[in-house]
Each structure stands twice: as C-alpha cells, then as structure tokens.
Motif scaffolding. Structure first.
Motif, short mmCIF file in Angstrom:
data_model
loop_
_atom_site.label_atom_id
_atom_site.label_comp_id
_atom_site.label_asym_id
_atom_site.label_seq_id
_atom_site.Cartn_x
_atom_site.Cartn_y
_atom_site.Cartn_z
N LEU A 292 31.43 49.96 38.89
CA LEU A 292 30.14 49.69 38.26
C LEU A 292 29.94 50.56 37.03
CD1 LEU A 292 27.30 48.44 38.14
CD2 LEU A 292 26.56 50.20 39.77
N HIS A 293 30.29 51.84 37.12
CA HIS A 293 30.13 52.76 35.99
C HIS A 293 30.94 52.28 34.78
CE1 HIS A 293 29.29 56.52 33.93
NE2 HIS A 293 30.59 56.66 33.69
N TYR A 294 32.16 51.81 35.04
CA TYR A 294 32.98 51.26 33.96
C TYR A 294 32.30 50.05 33.33
CZ TYR A 294 36.68 48.74 31.56
OH TYR A 294 37.39 48.06 30.61
N ALA A 295 31.80 49.15 34.17
CA ALA A 295 31.14 47.94 33.67
C ALA A 295 29.89 48.27 32.87
CB ALA A 295 30.80 47.01 34.83
N GLN A 296 29.13 49.28 33.30
CA GLN A 296 27.93 49.67 32.56
C GLN A 296 28.29 50.20 31.17
OE1 GLN A 296 26.30 52.30 35.58
NE2 GLN A 296 24.60 50.88 35.98
N GLY A 297 29.43 50.84 31.06
CA GLY A 297 29.87 51.31 29.75
C GLY A 297 30.16 50.16 28.80
N GLY B 230 34.86 38.11 36.37
CA GLY B 230 34.67 39.29 37.20
C GLY B 230 35.97 39.84 37.73
N LEU B 231 36.91 38.97 38.10
CA LEU B 231 38.23 39.44 38.52
C LEU B 231 38.88 40.25 37.41
CD1 LEU B 231 39.62 36.20 40.27
CD2 LEU B 231 38.92 38.32 41.41
N GLU B 232 38.72 39.78 36.17
CA GLU B 232 39.30 40.49 35.03
C GLU B 232 38.59 41.82 34.81
OE1 GLU B 232 38.99 37.71 31.82
OE2 GLU B 232 40.20 36.18 32.86
N LEU B 233 37.28 41.86 34.99
CA LEU B 233 36.53 43.09 34.80
C LEU B 233 36.91 44.14 35.85
CD1 LEU B 233 34.33 44.62 33.25
CD2 LEU B 233 32.62 43.52 34.73
N ILE B 234 37.05 43.72 37.09
CA ILE B 234 37.47 44.65 38.14
C ILE B 234 38.87 45.18 37.83
CG2 ILE B 234 38.02 44.92 40.59
CD1 ILE B 234 35.96 42.67 41.14
N HIS B 235 39.77 44.29 37.40
CA HIS B 235 41.13 44.71 37.06
C HIS B 235 41.11 45.70 35.90
CE1 HIS B 235 45.29 44.44 35.54
NE2 HIS B 235 45.61 44.13 36.78
N ASP B 236 40.29 45.43 34.90
CA ASP B 236 40.18 46.36 33.76
C ASP B 236 39.73 47.74 34.23
OD1 ASP B 236 40.97 44.36 32.04
OD2 ASP B 236 38.97 44.02 31.18
N ALA B 237 38.73 47.76 35.11
CA ALA B 237 38.21 49.04 35.61
C ALA B 237 39.30 49.83 36.32
CB ALA B 237 37.03 48.80 36.54
N LEU B 238 40.10 49.16 37.14
CA LEU B 238 41.17 49.83 37.87
C LEU B 238 42.28 50.29 36.92
CD1 LEU B 238 41.48 47.58 41.06
CD2 LEU B 238 40.10 49.64 40.74
N ALA B 239 42.61 49.45 35.93
CA ALA B 239 43.67 49.80 34.98
C ALA B 239 43.27 51.01 34.14
CB ALA B 239 43.97 48.60 34.07
N VAL B 240 42.04 51.01 33.63
CA VAL B 240 41.57 52.13 32.80
C VAL B 240 41.51 53.42 33.61
CG1 VAL B 240 39.57 53.01 31.52
CG2 VAL B 240 40.35 50.66 31.15
N GLY C 245 44.65 55.09 33.54
CA GLY C 245 45.12 55.48 32.22
C GLY C 245 45.81 54.39 31.45
N GLU C 246 45.59 53.13 31.84
CA GLU C 246 46.21 52.00 31.16
C GLU C 246 45.17 51.21 30.37
OE1 GLU C 246 48.57 49.64 33.81
OE2 GLU C 246 49.28 51.39 34.93
N ALA C 247 45.65 50.26 29.60
CA ALA C 247 44.75 49.48 28.75
C ALA C 247 44.06 48.38 29.54
CB ALA C 247 45.54 48.86 27.59
N ALA C 248 42.86 48.01 29.09
CA ALA C 248 42.15 46.86 29.64
C ALA C 248 42.71 45.58 29.04
CB ALA C 248 40.66 46.98 29.36
N GLY C 249 42.31 44.46 29.62
CA GLY C 249 42.66 43.16 29.06
C GLY C 249 44.09 42.73 29.27
N GLN C 250 44.74 43.20 30.34
CA GLN C 250 46.15 42.89 30.55
C GLN C 250 46.38 41.50 31.13
OE1 GLN C 250 48.29 45.93 32.74
NE2 GLN C 250 46.91 47.53 32.00
N ALA D 40 50.29 45.42 43.51
CA ALA D 40 49.35 46.17 44.34
C ALA D 40 47.96 46.23 43.70
CB ALA D 40 49.88 47.58 44.58
N ARG D 41 47.91 46.38 42.39
CA ARG D 41 46.60 46.46 41.75
C ARG D 41 45.86 45.13 41.86
NH1 ARG D 41 47.13 48.28 36.00
NH2 ARG D 41 47.26 50.36 36.94
N CYS D 42 46.55 44.02 41.67
CA CYS D 42 45.91 42.71 41.80
C CYS D 42 45.45 42.47 43.23
CB CYS D 42 46.85 41.61 41.33
SG CYS D 42 47.12 41.61 39.53
N GLU D 43 46.25 42.91 44.20
CA GLU D 43 45.82 42.83 45.59
C GLU D 43 44.51 43.59 45.79
OE1 GLU D 43 48.82 42.76 48.97
OE2 GLU D 43 49.95 43.82 47.41
#
Length: 326
Positions: free
Chosen positions: A177-182, A198-208, A211-216, A232-235
C-alpha cells in the motif's frame, strides 16, 4: 408482448477491454454472441453498428447494455476506457426505440438466480440459504454489487464498491500500500490491487522492494508465470491478490448480510482454477474476529459462465418493457 416488443433485441456487456454483444431472438434465447475489442472502435455506437452488421440484422428496436461504469444520468464517461456518450443521443443515432443502460455488475447481479449450478464452483462455506447475495469480481477493474430479496423478486444494487479504500491486514500488505500511495496519492482503492492492472501494481511493489525496476511484466505474464510455478515472485503476487480479495469479499458479505452466498465474477479468478481454492482467500474471507463463525457458514461461488452478464441485461430489458413472463 412479443408483438408489442419485437425481437431480435440487442444485448451488450461492455467492459474496459472488450465489448460482448448478443441478440435475444426470442424470450430468453440469447444467440450470435460476439466479442469486439473496445480499442478497435472510436465510440460505443461504432462498436454497436459493427456488431449489427456482422450479425446481419438491421431490425433491432430495443437494446440494453451493462457497462463497467456508474450510470447516474444521460451522460456516461467510462472509468477504464475512453468511450463517453449520451444515452439518448446514441439511441437516436442508432434508431432504437429503447436503449437501456445499467452498470455491468448490476446486470451480473440480476443474472445470479439464473446461473446453472454446473457453472458455479463452490469455495468453502455451508449450504446456500435464502437471503441477500453479494457479488464481487476482478477484471480490467473491480466490480461490486449485490442482490436483495424483495417480495418474490430481487433488487440489484448499483454501487461502486470497488473504489472503497484498501485496508492492509499485515506488514507485507502495508508495504505494498505504501508503494502504491507513492504512485497514486493517499487514497488507494481496492480496485487498484484487485484488477488486471492491480496484478501489475503488486508485482511492481515487490520488484522495487527487491531493488529492481517496476513495469517488468504484464498482468497476463504475471498470471501465466505464477500459475506455472516457475516464478516465485509472480506466485507471491497471485497469493497476495487472492488474500486481498478474501478480505474485500468478507467485508462485502458482512455489509450486505449475504447469507445467500458470495459470488466471484470477472475474468481473472476463473483462470486461477484450483490455485484459488488452495490460496488464502477463504481463510481471509472468514478472518473477521467475532464474526468468523457467521462467515464460515456463507458459501462462496466462482462464476464460470462464459457471458453471465448478458443474462442479467436480458432480464433487465424484459422487466423494463413489461415482459414479466420473460
């Protein structure tokens, strides 16, 4: 009534990505279903004209559409697509005697009593009881509605519950949520997570967070990789999604007193198959403290019908035209 309100009638279910059209050729008989990508047509009227040409019919007098949007007056501006239109101007442009427009999840709610048991997969809970039914479903956005018993009939709720504020349940969700609020500001709705984007937003939050880039990855890629078990991250994204949906569905069931069941619509969850039943959805659905036992008795059904909202649109049009036998 058929002489007063002739057939065929045009039915449509308009989402943020696809427009599903059909003809009701006789009372309750829905045929010639076709799916047109919304982005292929500048306006709703263009898409409707294209469908009628493909169906080779020009004799439609009455039409009804469910649309993924609030319908509060004559002018409709879609939330998750660029189409905007006047209902009356569109009716006149296409030469219809009737153009009924209702929210797509209101239409889907109206279909719930008519869905065959073979198209519903139960996920926990007890026996179905008579009473309010709750409806929630993730696709391009998050649709929410309900069906309330009224005499011998039903009344559908036209609401926008997908846009209520998201509430995290644990530290991991708080970080997401904190990532999304940013990115989105202080208010983050449930729809921001419980949808394809939303699936993409959750993935972005986990990737960032790693230490990785969003939008993968796209939502389709996340779903495919998560369900295959090779990422594993997509799971983890799918696990978060199912748990969050459980909380949202439990909230809705309590709000409506949905002893008549909770129904999961939309295009995303049916694709999850057995993974959804194994997820934390049901645990989180029931995790309401003193009301755990209340919710444990409430059955949840995943809708596997191909075009269920069209049945609700058909019922709404029949009621509007006074075809009470339809």
């Amino acid at each position: 009534m058929s002489t007063l309100h002739p057939y065929p009638r045009l039915l449509a279910d308009i989402g943020g990505t696809n427009a599903r059209f059909a003809l009701e050729t006789a009372p309750g008989i829905i045929e010639d279903i076709d799916v047109l990508p919304c982005n292929d047509y500048p306006t709703l009227a263009d898409a409707m004209r294209a469908y009628l040409q493909r169906a080779d019919t020009h004799s439609v007098s009455h039409a009804a559409i469910g649309i993924a949007n609030p319908v509060t007056g004559d002018f409709v501006q879609m939330t998750n697509h660029h189409w905007a239109f006047s209902i009356e101007a569109t009716r006149q442009e296409l030469g219809f005697a009737t153009l009924l427009v209702l929210n797509d999840f209101t239409a889907l709610a109206l279909a719930l009593p008519h869905l065959p048991a073979s198209e519903l997969v139960q996920v926990g809970g007890g026996e179905l009881r008579h009473g309010a039914k709750a409806l929630i479903g993730a696709g391009t956005g998050l649709g929410v509605s309900g069906l309330l018993p009224h005499g011998g009939s039903w009344v559908a709720i036209a609401g926008e519950g997908g846009h209520v504020s998201f509430a995290p349940v644990n530290d991991e969700e708080a970080a997401i949520l904190h990532y999304a609020q940013g990115r989105l500001g202080q208010h983050v709705s449930c729809e921001r997570f419980l949808s394809g984007p939303g699936l993409e937003l959750i993935h972005d939050a986990l990737a960032v967070a790693d230490g990785e880039a969003a939008g993968q990855l796209s939502a389709a890629q996340i779903s495919e990789r998560g369900l295959s078990g090779r990422d594993a991250r997509c799971e983890k994204v799918l696990a978060h999604f199912c748990a969050m949906l459980g909380t949202a569905a439990g909230n809705l069931a309590l709000t409506l007193g949905a002893v008549g069941g909770v129904y999961i619509g939309g295009g995303i969850v049916p694709r999850f198959g057995d993974m959804f039943a194994r997820s934390a959805f049901r645990e989180r659905f029931e995790a309401k403290g003193r009301f755990r036992d209340y919710l444990a008795a409430v059955p949840v059904y995943v809708i596997h019908s191909a075009y269920p909202a069209l049945t609700g649109v058909q019922a709404a049009l029949a009621d509007h035209l006074g075809d009470h036998h339809a």
